[in-house]
Scaffold this active site. Sequence first.
Site, PDB file in Angstrom:
ATOM      1  N   ASP A   1     -52.578  48.336 -47.988  1.00  8.69           N
ATOM      2  CA  ASP A   1     -51.534  47.866 -48.907  1.00  8.69           C
ATOM      3  C   ASP A   1     -51.574  46.333 -49.019  1.00  8.69           C
ATOM      4  O   ASP A   1     -50.990  45.762 -49.940  1.00  8.69           O
ATOM      5  CB  ASP A   1     -50.154  48.282 -48.374  1.00  8.69           C
ATOM      6  CG  ASP A   1     -49.452  49.251 -49.301  1.00  8.69           C
ATOM      7  OD1 ASP A   1     -49.915  49.418 -50.442  1.00  8.69           O
ATOM      8  OD2 ASP A   1     -48.444  49.835 -48.869  1.00  8.69           O
TER       9      ASP A   1
ATOM     10  N   LYS B   1     -51.074  60.471 -54.175  1.00  9.52           N
ATOM     11  CA  LYS B   1     -52.075  59.743 -53.384  1.00  9.52           C
ATOM     12  C   LYS B   1     -52.989  60.722 -52.669  1.00  9.52           C
ATOM     13  O   LYS B   1     -54.214  60.568 -52.679  1.00  9.52           O
ATOM     14  CB  LYS B   1     -51.380  58.875 -52.325  1.00  9.52           C
ATOM     15  CG  LYS B   1     -50.874  57.558 -52.842  1.00  9.52           C
ATOM     16  CD  LYS B   1     -50.185  56.820 -51.708  1.00  9.52           C
ATOM     17  CE  LYS B   1     -49.358  55.682 -52.257  1.00  9.52           C
ATOM     18  NZ  LYS B   1     -48.255  55.283 -51.384  1.00  9.52           N
TER      19      LYS B   1
ATOM     20  N   GLN C   1     -45.379  54.502 -46.352  1.00 10.70           N
ATOM     21  CA  GLN C   1     -44.645  54.538 -47.621  1.00 10.70           C
ATOM     22  C   GLN C   1     -43.275  53.866 -47.478  1.00 10.70           C
ATOM     23  O   GLN C   1     -42.515  54.184 -46.560  1.00 10.70           O
ATOM     24  CB  GLN C   1     -44.485  56.007 -48.059  1.00 10.70           C
ATOM     25  CG  GLN C   1     -43.802  56.189 -49.383  1.00 10.70           C
ATOM     26  CD  GLN C   1     -44.604  55.617 -50.554  1.00 10.70           C
ATOM     27  OE1 GLN C   1     -45.816  55.760 -50.614  1.00 10.70           O
ATOM     28  NE2 GLN C   1     -43.925  54.955 -51.465  1.00 10.70           N
TER      29      GLN C   1
END
Length: 297
Positions: A124, A57, A101
Amino acid sequence: MTTPQDNRIDGKEFAARVRATVQAQTAILIRDHGLKPGLAVVLVGEDPASQVYVRNKARQTNEVGMRSDEIRLDASASQAEVLAVVDRLNADDGIHGILVQLPLPEQIDETAVLDRIDPAKDVDGFHVINTGRLQVGLPALVPCTPRGCMMMLHDRLGDLSGLHAVVVGRSNIVGKPMAMLLLQANCTVTIAHSRTRNLPDLCRGADIIVAAVGRPHFVQGDWISPGATVIDVGINRVPREDGKTRLVGDVDFAAAVGHAGAITPVPGGVGPMTIACLLANTITAACRAAGIEEPKV
Ligand code: NDP
């Protein structure tokens, strides 16, 4: 004549195109508005798979010209420490997207952390506010994997109106948002799960099958009606004959490829789209925060 190769949807190539668009949009935002989109990723602990993912990422965020922050906390970090990091990022005007995460270590309440993220920075798309906004058809930040699946479907099929889509799986991160997006695109949507009866027949009636089950080769070739479009979200690691492992999807690709009109392979299908869509979501979040329209390229 269509050969099996022709009907593969190449997610690697598609994701590269999305990243190129994001890179061009980032350059326009910096040049015309002095706005450099920023994405922060918070990693708690040392889960090896998460570390690889976070590294990828960060690399891709930098490559498209965005600001990339990485905050690493010890596996023993307290809930208060993680929340303090989220609060700091919420208050940072140079950060437009925050991603924590998952999975988090067991002492941390995952829901409490995700709910602490400013919904406007929730790239997200897991915050309950964004889930609710998606449900009622308001502009929302949409979970990355379903957003990527929709891009691939529109690219292949154009208008999806009236098509029957069967989504196998009802998780909050894939199945449910996928079903909502298909509904918004005017599909007739069936959501299947572990208690669904007669799944093979349901699938045989589908124009689109999205498999998000987490079971290797679960969807069989003869469940797919000729010409249907198959999106395989599954990522399953299975043993190889030589003792190593390989990745396979939730669809029996070898059997399905002869039936489907178009199908995503695993690996190289949906997987690469997820980070590309995370970057696209960061552009969306940055533009909304600044009150400007997302640039087209
Ligand atoms: P979950 O385990 O959260 O959900 C699985 C779903 O499959 C559940 O809704 C479950 O039903 C359903 N299911 C399980 N068994 C059956 C069955 N026999 N018949 C019908 N439905 C069944 O998984 P996720 O949604 O998080 O992930 C699904 C897959 O996608 C995984 O392989 C995961 O690794 C992959 N994935 C890939 C991503 C990518 O970037 N490409 C991103 C996210 C996930 P029930 O609700 O009744 O239990």
